[in-house]
Design a protein around this motif. Structure first.
Motif, PDB file in Angstrom:
ATOM      1  N   LEU A  36      -5.397   5.729  -9.703  1.00 41.13           N
ATOM      2  CA  LEU A  36      -4.452   4.762  -8.966  1.00 41.13           C
ATOM      3  C   LEU A  36      -5.533   3.508  -8.693  1.00 41.13           C
ATOM      4  O   LEU A  36      -5.072   2.437  -8.963  1.00 41.13           O
ATOM      5  CB  LEU A  36      -3.988   5.276  -7.679  1.00 41.13           C
ATOM      6  CG  LEU A  36      -2.877   6.286  -7.891  1.00 41.13           C
ATOM      7  CD1 LEU A  36      -2.538   6.931  -6.436  1.00 41.13           C
ATOM      8  CD2 LEU A  36      -1.694   5.562  -8.270  1.00 41.13           C
ATOM      9  N   ALA A  37      -6.716   3.920  -8.499  1.00 43.40           N
ATOM     10  CA  ALA A  37      -7.919   2.968  -8.044  1.00 43.40           C
ATOM     11  C   ALA A  37      -8.100   2.064  -9.512  1.00 43.40           C
ATOM     12  O   ALA A  37      -7.763   0.697  -9.040  1.00 43.40           O
ATOM     13  CB  ALA A  37      -9.058   3.275  -7.597  1.00 43.40           C
TER      14      ALA A  37
ATOM     15  N   GLU B 107       6.773  -2.313  -4.924  1.00 44.49           N
ATOM     16  CA  GLU B 107       5.336  -2.132  -4.409  1.00 44.49           C
ATOM     17  C   GLU B 107       4.389  -2.515  -5.466  1.00 44.49           C
ATOM     18  O   GLU B 107       3.207  -2.940  -4.860  1.00 44.49           O
ATOM     19  CB  GLU B 107       5.063  -0.474  -4.295  1.00 44.49           C
ATOM     20  CG  GLU B 107       5.744  -0.044  -3.393  1.00 44.49           C
ATOM     21  CD  GLU B 107       5.589  -0.498  -1.936  1.00 44.49           C
ATOM     22  OE1 GLU B 107       4.612  -0.782  -1.512  1.00 44.49           O
ATOM     23  OE2 GLU B 107       6.701  -0.522  -0.982  1.00 44.49           O
ATOM     24  N   LEU B 108       4.735  -2.976  -6.574  1.00 45.15           N
ATOM     25  CA  LEU B 108       3.647  -3.601  -7.509  1.00 45.15           C
ATOM     26  C   LEU B 108       4.413  -4.665  -8.192  1.00 45.15           C
ATOM     27  O   LEU B 108       5.745  -4.784  -8.288  1.00 45.15           O
ATOM     28  CB  LEU B 108       3.322  -2.894  -8.624  1.00 45.15           C
ATOM     29  CG  LEU B 108       2.400  -1.608  -8.363  1.00 45.15           C
ATOM     30  CD1 LEU B 108       2.501  -0.826  -9.541  1.00 45.15           C
ATOM     31  CD2 LEU B 108       1.084  -2.143  -8.008  1.00 45.15           C
TER      32      LEU B 108
ATOM     33  N   GLY C 225      -5.535  -0.409  -9.992  1.00 42.58           N
ATOM     34  CA  GLY C 225      -5.376  -1.594  -8.970  1.00 42.58           C
ATOM     35  C   GLY C 225      -4.134  -1.189  -8.207  1.00 42.58           C
ATOM     36  O   GLY C 225      -3.490  -2.059  -7.418  1.00 42.58           O
ATOM     37  N   VAL C 226      -3.851  -0.085  -7.941  1.00 41.67           N
ATOM     38  CA  VAL C 226      -2.806   0.419  -6.749  1.00 41.67           C
ATOM     39  C   VAL C 226      -3.542   0.442  -5.441  1.00 41.67           C
ATOM     40  O   VAL C 226      -4.348   1.405  -5.328  1.00 41.67           O
ATOM     41  CB  VAL C 226      -2.026   1.639  -7.402  1.00 41.67           C
ATOM     42  CG1 VAL C 226      -1.008   2.226  -6.228  1.00 41.67           C
ATOM     43  CG2 VAL C 226      -1.212   1.470  -8.590  1.00 41.67           C
ATOM     44  N   ALA C 227      -3.182  -0.260  -4.437  1.00 41.86           N
ATOM     45  CA  ALA C 227      -3.805  -0.189  -2.929  1.00 41.86           C
ATOM     46  C   ALA C 227      -3.129   1.386  -2.594  1.00 41.86           C
ATOM     47  O   ALA C 227      -2.050   1.618  -2.396  1.00 41.86           O
ATOM     48  CB  ALA C 227      -3.577  -1.262  -2.281  1.00 41.86           C
ATOM     49  N   PHE C 228      -3.935   2.384  -1.935  1.00 40.22           N
ATOM     50  CA  PHE C 228      -3.483   3.445  -1.507  1.00 40.22           C
ATOM     51  C   PHE C 228      -4.350   3.983  -0.118  1.00 40.22           C
ATOM     52  O   PHE C 228      -5.517   3.343  -0.377  1.00 40.22           O
ATOM     53  CB  PHE C 228      -3.223   4.457  -2.590  1.00 40.22           C
ATOM     54  CG  PHE C 228      -4.364   5.153  -3.322  1.00 40.22           C
ATOM     55  CD1 PHE C 228      -5.165   6.127  -2.683  1.00 40.22           C
ATOM     56  CD2 PHE C 228      -5.012   4.535  -4.243  1.00 40.22           C
ATOM     57  CE1 PHE C 228      -6.239   6.542  -3.264  1.00 40.22           C
ATOM     58  CE2 PHE C 228      -6.451   4.981  -4.545  1.00 40.22           C
ATOM     59  CZ  PHE C 228      -6.926   5.931  -4.353  1.00 40.22           C
ATOM     60  N   GLU C 229      -3.827   4.784   0.298  1.00 42.41           N
ATOM     61  CA  GLU C 229      -4.487   5.693   1.302  1.00 42.41           C
ATOM     62  C   GLU C 229      -4.295   7.188   1.100  1.00 42.41           C
ATOM     63  O   GLU C 229      -3.225   7.429   1.058  1.00 42.41           O
ATOM     64  CB  GLU C 229      -4.091   5.243   2.631  1.00 42.41           C
ATOM     65  CG  GLU C 229      -4.486   6.206   3.974  1.00 42.41           C
ATOM     66  CD  GLU C 229      -3.890   6.100   5.183  1.00 42.41           C
ATOM     67  OE1 GLU C 229      -4.114   6.692   5.986  1.00 42.41           O
ATOM     68  OE2 GLU C 229      -3.102   5.059   5.175  1.00 42.41           O
TER      69      GLU C 229
ATOM     70  N   MET D  80       0.896  -1.138   0.032  1.00 42.11           N
ATOM     71  CA  MET D  80      -0.110   0.145  -0.131  1.00 42.11           C
ATOM     72  C   MET D  80       0.869   1.204  -0.151  1.00 42.11           C
ATOM     73  O   MET D  80       1.923   1.388   0.610  1.00 42.11           O
ATOM     74  CB  MET D  80      -0.984   0.106   1.107  1.00 42.11           C
ATOM     75  CG  MET D  80      -1.547   1.412   1.369  1.00 42.11           C
ATOM     76  SD  MET D  80      -3.388   1.618   1.848  1.00 42.11           S
ATOM     77  CE  MET D  80      -3.844   0.121   2.501  1.00 42.11           C
TER      78      MET D  80
ATOM     79  N   SER E 288       5.513   3.170   4.122  1.00 41.86           N
ATOM     80  CA  SER E 288       4.967   3.089   2.963  1.00 41.86           C
ATOM     81  C   SER E 288       5.435   4.260   1.885  1.00 41.86           C
ATOM     82  O   SER E 288       5.878   5.261   2.431  1.00 41.86           O
ATOM     83  CB  SER E 288       3.306   3.106   2.750  1.00 41.86           C
ATOM     84  OG  SER E 288       2.807   2.211   3.593  1.00 41.86           O
TER      85      SER E 288
END
Length: 192
Positions: free
Chosen positions: A15-16, A189-190, A19-23, A1, A63
């Motif tokens: 990003l969504a 990260e990916l 398929g990138v997990a993020f906050e 993430m 992160s």
């Protein structure tokens, strides 16, 4: 993430969708002060410095933090986000029939250090805009476009402003996504 140091709906959507997990944790920096310190710098340098400052402004020990920024230049004039609907109309009148350069940059920080940065350019030819079009456009798009440098959302009615666009769609949306994805793969990260 990862952490997205932005409140931009467009950057979050990119990003969504990828398929990138993020906050999302928006950065609080004084953009105008940083720009003032960089008088004489090229627009791509300013955009990258702003992206780096945002990435560094959101500390995270675990992160990578992604900062991003965009700016619009026409000739020798740099345009910021409009402060009011009236200023948005002024910007649109200034853009009418001219070519704008959109510089979008992104930077990744890890452990309080910049690990990667990239700036990209898109060139957008604005068609001649009538005052009636400008008013109807702002009736439909204000206040949302007040958060957008260039006073447009290309994924919405903003596409009607242009005759021609050179550059990738992600740069126009406000972040050079393909290089960001490559950097995230390089940082582990990916998946590669």
């Amino acid at each position: 993430m990862i952490v997205l140091a932005s409140k931009s709906a467009s950057r979050a959507a990119m990003l969504a969708a990828a398929g990138v997990a993020f906050e999302a944790r928006p950065a609080a920096i004084d953009e105008r002060a940083l720009e003032a310190d960089m008088q004489g710098a090229r627009p791509d340098q300013v955009a990258l410095a702003l992206a780096e400052a945002k990435a560094l402004a959101v500390p995270d020990a675990d992160s990578p933090v992604l900062g991003s920024d965009s700016l619009v230049v026409m000739g020798d004039r740099r345009f910021d986000k409009p402060a009011s609907r009236e200023q948005a109309a002024e910007h649109l009148r200034a853009f009418s029939g001219r070519t704008m350069q959109l510089h979008s940059a992104a930077a990744l920080a890890r452990g309080g250090e910049i690990a990667w940065g990239h700036a990209a350019l898109a060139t957008l030819q604005v068609r001649v805009l009538s005052d009636a079009f400008i008013e109807s456009y702002l009736d439909a798009e204000w206040p949302e476009v007040g958060h957008c440098v260039g006073v447009f959302r290309i994924e919405a009615l903003g596409v009607q402003l242009f005759e021609r666009i050179e550059g990738d769609q992600f740069t126009v949306l406000g972040m050079p996504l393909l290089p960001v994805l490559g950097a995230l793969r390089d940082l582990g990260e990916l998946p590669a």
